[in-house]
Each structure stands twice: as C-alpha cells, then as structure tokens.
Write a protein that holds these residues in place. Structure first.
Motif, PDB file in Angstrom:
ATOM      1  N   ARG A 128       0.813  -1.219   0.000  1.00 43.31           N
ATOM      2  CA  ARG A 128       0.000   0.000   0.000  1.00 43.31           C
ATOM      3  C   ARG A 128       0.847   1.269   0.000  1.00 43.31           C
TER       4      ARG A 128
ATOM      5  N   ASN B 158       1.527   2.459  -3.929  1.00 47.61           N
ATOM      6  CA  ASN B 158       0.635   3.402  -4.631  1.00 47.61           C
ATOM      7  C   ASN B 158       0.131   4.505  -3.699  1.00 47.61           C
TER       8      ASN B 158
ATOM      9  N   LEU C   8      -1.373   4.615  -0.930  1.00 50.93           N
ATOM     10  CA  LEU C   8      -2.576   4.533  -0.094  1.00 50.93           C
ATOM     11  C   LEU C   8      -2.154   4.725   1.366  1.00 50.93           C
TER      12      LEU C   8
ATOM     13  N   GLY D  21      -2.786  11.096  -8.262  1.00 49.03           N
ATOM     14  CA  GLY D  21      -3.807  10.433  -9.068  1.00 49.03           C
ATOM     15  C   GLY D  21      -3.218   9.817 -10.327  1.00 49.03           C
TER      16      GLY D  21
ATOM     17  N   ARG E 168      -1.291   6.723  -9.590  1.00 48.52           N
ATOM     18  CA  ARG E 168      -2.143   5.583  -9.261  1.00 48.52           C
ATOM     19  C   ARG E 168      -2.761   4.972 -10.504  1.00 48.52           C
ATOM     20  N   THR E 169      -2.989   5.781 -11.548  1.00 47.29           N
ATOM     21  CA  THR E 169      -3.553   5.188 -12.759  1.00 47.29           C
ATOM     22  C   THR E 169      -2.541   4.274 -13.440  1.00 47.29           C
TER      23      THR E 169
ATOM     24  N   MET F 246      -4.837  -1.841  -8.484  1.00 45.81           N
ATOM     25  CA  MET F 246      -4.753  -2.577  -7.224  1.00 45.81           C
ATOM     26  C   MET F 246      -5.953  -3.495  -7.096  1.00 45.81           C
TER      27      MET F 246
ATOM     28  N   PHE G 242      -7.852  -5.979  -4.289  1.00 44.89           N
ATOM     29  CA  PHE G 242      -7.916  -6.110  -2.834  1.00 44.89           C
ATOM     30  C   PHE G 242      -8.448  -7.471  -2.416  1.00 44.89           C
TER      31      PHE G 242
ATOM     32  N   ASN H  73     -13.816  -4.970  -3.117  1.00 43.14           N
ATOM     33  CA  ASN H  73     -14.139  -3.537  -3.171  1.00 43.14           C
ATOM     34  C   ASN H  73     -14.711  -3.082  -4.503  1.00 43.14           C
TER      35      ASN H  73
ATOM     36  N   ALA I  74      -9.227  -3.240 -12.717  1.00 45.44           N
ATOM     37  CA  ALA I  74      -7.863  -2.711 -12.603  1.00 45.44           C
ATOM     38  C   ALA I  74      -7.203  -2.659 -13.986  1.00 45.44           C
TER      39      ALA I  74
END
Ligand SMILES: Nc1ncnc2c1ncn2[C@@H]1O[C@H](COP(=O)(O)OP(=O)(O)OP(=O)(O)O)[C@@H](O)[C@H]1O
Ligand SMILES: [Mg+2]
Lengths: 218, 240
Positions: free
Chosen positions: B45, B48, B50, B73, B76-77, B81, B83, B87, B150
């Motif tokens: 985590r 990226n 988080l 942002g 992260r693209t 991810m 989980f 989610n 993702a």
C-alpha cells in the motif's frame, strides 16, 4: 359536551385546501434541505479544518435553538436587517430548509461513515479524483444508507411546518384556527386538522416501512 | 521500473516497515510472502501511496513519487490494485465498474470504454455478467471483475493484496488462473499471497518479509528449494 361537525361542514373544503400548502412547505424545504445538508456533510468529512468547524458550528446552532425562534427571527428580522420585505412563504422555506439541513447533514455524515473504507481505497487506486469519488461512489451509497432516516426527517418536517401558522401561513393548522375563531367552536376544526396531519404522517410511515423492506431484500 | 529506497512506515509509534529497499523490473512477477503482521499489506500500500511511507523514497520509471509535487492520481492510474475484499462498487453493474474509471479519469469516449470493458470481462470469463450487480456475483466472480476493473486503466503494474484469501477453496483456482494468464502479458505484478503454489510456479521472484524487514529477495525457484535465511526456512516448513 356534544360534538357538532355539521356546523363546520361547509368549512371543511377550506381546511382541506391547507393540505397542498403544508405539503408544499414540507417538500420544498426537504428538497433544499437535502442538498444543503449533503453539502454540510461534505464539509464535515473534509480534511479542511475550517470548513469542518463551520459546518459543525452551524449544526449546533440550528439544533440548539427552537425552530419557532429561527422562523420568527427570519420573518421579522430580515426586513430590519437587510431591508428586504420577506414573504411568509420565503421565510418558511428558508427557516425549514436551514433547520432540516442541520439534521439531514448529521444523517449524511453517519451514512458516509458507514460506507466501507474499501470503496474509498478502490476509487483512489483507480486514480478517481476526490470530488468524483464523493459524487459517484460514496454519496450514492450513503444516500441508500440514510433513506429511512430521510423519510423520518420528512415526517418531522411535516409536523413542524405547522409553525408557519404562527406567522400567518395558510396551512392546515392556520385554516383550522381561522374556522374555529369564526364559529367559536374549537374542538371540531382542530380535530379535523389533527386527523389530516395524522393521515399524512401515516402515509409517510408506510413509505418508510416499504423502503426499509426493499433495502433489506436487495 | 519500481525502486524502493529505505522505506520506513510508522503507525503512531509502531514501526511497521523498518527500512525496505528493493527493485522490481518491468514485466516481473514478484510474490511477497511472510508471516501475518509482517507488513506485507502495508508495503504494497505504500507503493501506490494509499499508505504513504513515513520516510524513504519510491521511484516509478525513474520519477520519485514520494516528493511533494507529484500528481498522486496520475501515478495511481499507472498502478492498478486488487484487494482481498474485492471492493467493487455495489451500485454499479459489473460493466460499469470496469468502464467507470476509463470514462471519468482517462476521458475515453463512453462507447469505447464500454467496448474495452466488454473485452476485459470476456478475458476474465465474465462476458455473461455485464449487467449483473456485484452483490449477485460469487466471490471468485467478484475478484475476476475486480481484476478486469484494474486492467481497464491499462496500468503498467498491478498490486494484489491477498487476492484469494477471502475466497472459498473451489474459487481460488479460477482467480489464480486469470492471474497466471496475466503473468505472460508483460505486465508487472506484485502479489502478496499465502498461495505458495502460485508463488513457486508463477512468480519470478520472492520477497520474504519478517517483522517489517525484507530479509530475503531471491528468484522463486531458489527460494523454495533452498531459502537462505533460517526464518524463511521455518516459515516454509510451516506452510508447505
Ligand atoms: N492503519 C493501521 N493503523 C495502525 N496499525 C496498523 C495499520 N495497518 C496495519 N497496522 C499494523 O501493522 C502491522 C503490519 O500489518 P500488515 O497488514 O501490513 O501485515 P500483513 O503482513 O499484511 O499481515 P496479514 O498477513 O495478516 O495480512 C500489524 O501489526 C498491524 O496491526
Ligand atoms: Mg495483509
């Protein structure tokens, strides 16, 4: 004592005409209160301390003082303060909106808090910006969470809208008291008004049950 | 492609990552394994952001992402991810879940994004679930949809945090198969997992974490044959 509904029978249509007035105050205030309440809740969950503080303070003021005081203050003080001759309708909508928004914002805040943290993480990991995440991911789920309490809020608002009669709004209660004063009979017209409020509230209560049932099954 | 330099992470006074350095190259499949609480999730985590590291540097394609001025942002693209708890967005259909970010973040034309979503759902074997809402999917289907979501951002790397740990045993395989398929496509994969079979067969390399430290970084075949550290040896004894 004897009940004499016959004497007020001709006035019943007059009282019934208060229904759309009461419903208008309730629904319009609820609509604006919903939007304003959502915005306040967004302030409360934001990381900007100033916004958070303002929203929390706002809520405590509107929950910590009588609605009747807020209403009369807005109606009587606005002309004095800003020189604008506010109408009964405007004062009512303003007071009920500002007041219900305080309560709705608390429901919203709880509803946002109840959305799983994983939703935020998934949105962030896709690079979704905060504003879009709130609008498209978090708030739709929060609204679903708080639908039952929103219906309860509308029930409260419907009953509290009777305060508008104090400043002369021609809602159900006001019309009933006018009839009472004209004919010098009080029990019957007020009973009719009470019955009308009760039926309206029952309809909303049934709606709340239906929504809750629907949410549980899906 | 991804380089970690002396990553430390504190939660309050609790030091969860104690200086982790390492490098992951483009197209590599890295398995991160280790005992519960060793910091595997926290490490993945931080990559990226988080959970941004307390100190240390992370470089992606040579750019330092732990410096103040970066567009988080955008980074992260580049990194999808997946989980443990899927989610997925429960109020959107499977196809909307996959197409949402391409439309809203990448600004792909709607039709193009939907077509891309359909292709990806086909790739993970969910072509008949486009209009289904996540609560109506099985665990394995949810995780495959999450992988498609993702992939839709066409990331350079995907981070997986125990993607099969909350699945019933009979669904683990369908998800692992999708991941195996991905491993050959040249995408970088970082997978926190307790599936030793997957780590051994599919991963190129293994990081073994213990108490917040990266104590072993080996090619997976050597790691499973002859681990260099005693802790790793004991861990493998227990789980194999
Ligand atoms: N948000 C947090 N706040 C405080 N402590 C945390 C937080 N997240 C993780 N920790 C702590 O950090 C340590 C490492 O947790 P982490 O989830 O990274 O372990 P893990 O290796 O993924 O374990 P597992 O195999 O059980 O998933 C644990 O002691 C955990 O309690
Ligand atoms: Mg973990």
């Amino acid at each position: 004592m004897g009940l004499d509904f016959e004497r007020i029978l001709p006035s019943i249509p007059y009282i019934l005409q208060g229904i759309p007035v009461t419903l208008a105050y309730t629904s319009v205030s609820l609509f604006f209160g919903f939007i304003w309440g959502a915005l306040l809740a967004l302030c409360k969950v934001s990381h900007l301390t100033f916004l958070k503080w303002v929203a929390v303070f706002y809520t405590s003021i509107f929950r910590g003082t009588p609605l009747l005081l807020q209403l009369t203050l807005i109606y009587f003080a606005t002309p004095q303060l800003v020189g604008y001759n506010i109408s009964i309708w405007e004062a009512g909508i303003l007071a009920f909106t500002l007041n219900s928004a305080a309560y709705i914002s608390e429901h919203f805040r709880a509803g946002i808090g109840a959305v799983d943290k994983g939703q935020t993480e998934a949105a962030l990991s896709l690079g979704i910006p905060y504003s879009l995440m709130m609008k498209d991911i978090i708030l739709p789920q929060a609204i679903r969470n708080i639908l039952p309490s929103l219906v309860n809020e509308s029930i409260d608002l419907l009953k509290e809208s009777a305060l508008i009669s104090v400043i002369g709004g021609a809602d159900i209660l006001k019309r009933a008291t006018i009839v009472a004063n004209e004919k010098y009979i009080f029990f019957e017209p007020l009973l009719v008004a009470g019955a009308l409020y009760y039926v309206l509230v029952m309809v909303l209560t049934c709606m709340a049950h239906l929504i809750e049932k629907k949410l549980k099954t899906s | 492609m991804i380089r970690l330099e002396n990553i430390h992470k504190f939660f309050g006074s609790h030091e969860v990552l104690k200086g982790i350095s390492g490098e992951i190259s483009q197209g590599e499949v890295l398995a991160i394994i280790g005992p519960s609480g060793s910091g595997k999730s926290t490490l993945i985590r931080t990559i990226n952001l988080l959970d941004p590291p307390t100190s240390g540097k992370i470089y992606i394609d040579g750019t330092c992402i732990t410096e103040g001025s970066v567009d988080v942002g955008k980074i992260r693209t580049k990194m999808g991810m997946v989980f443990q708890q899927f989610n997925l967005f429960p109020h959107m259909t499977t196809l909307e879940n996959v197409a949402y970010a391409p439309i809203k973040v990448k600004k792909l034309p709607r039709q193009e994004a939907l077509n891309l979503g359909k292709i990806l759902l086909q790739k993970v074997g969910l072509e008949d679930k486009e209009k289904t809402y996540p609560p109506q999917l099985s665990g394995g289907q949810k995780q495959r949809a999450a992988i498609a979501r993702a992939l839709a951002m066409e990331p350079e790397a995907i981070l997986f945090d125990e993607p099969t740990s909350s699945l019933d045993p009979e669904m683990v395989k369908e998800v692992l198969n999708v991941m195996k398929g991905l491993a050959h496509t040249g995408i970088t994969m970082i997978v926190v997992t307790h599936e030793m079979g997957f780590a051994r067969e599919v991963a190129d390399r293994v990081w073994f974490l213990d108490a917040g430290q990266l104590i072993e970084d080996s090619p997976s075949h050597t790691f499973f044959r002859e681990p260099r550290t005693r802790r790793a040896y004991e861990f493998l004894e227990k789980v194999l």
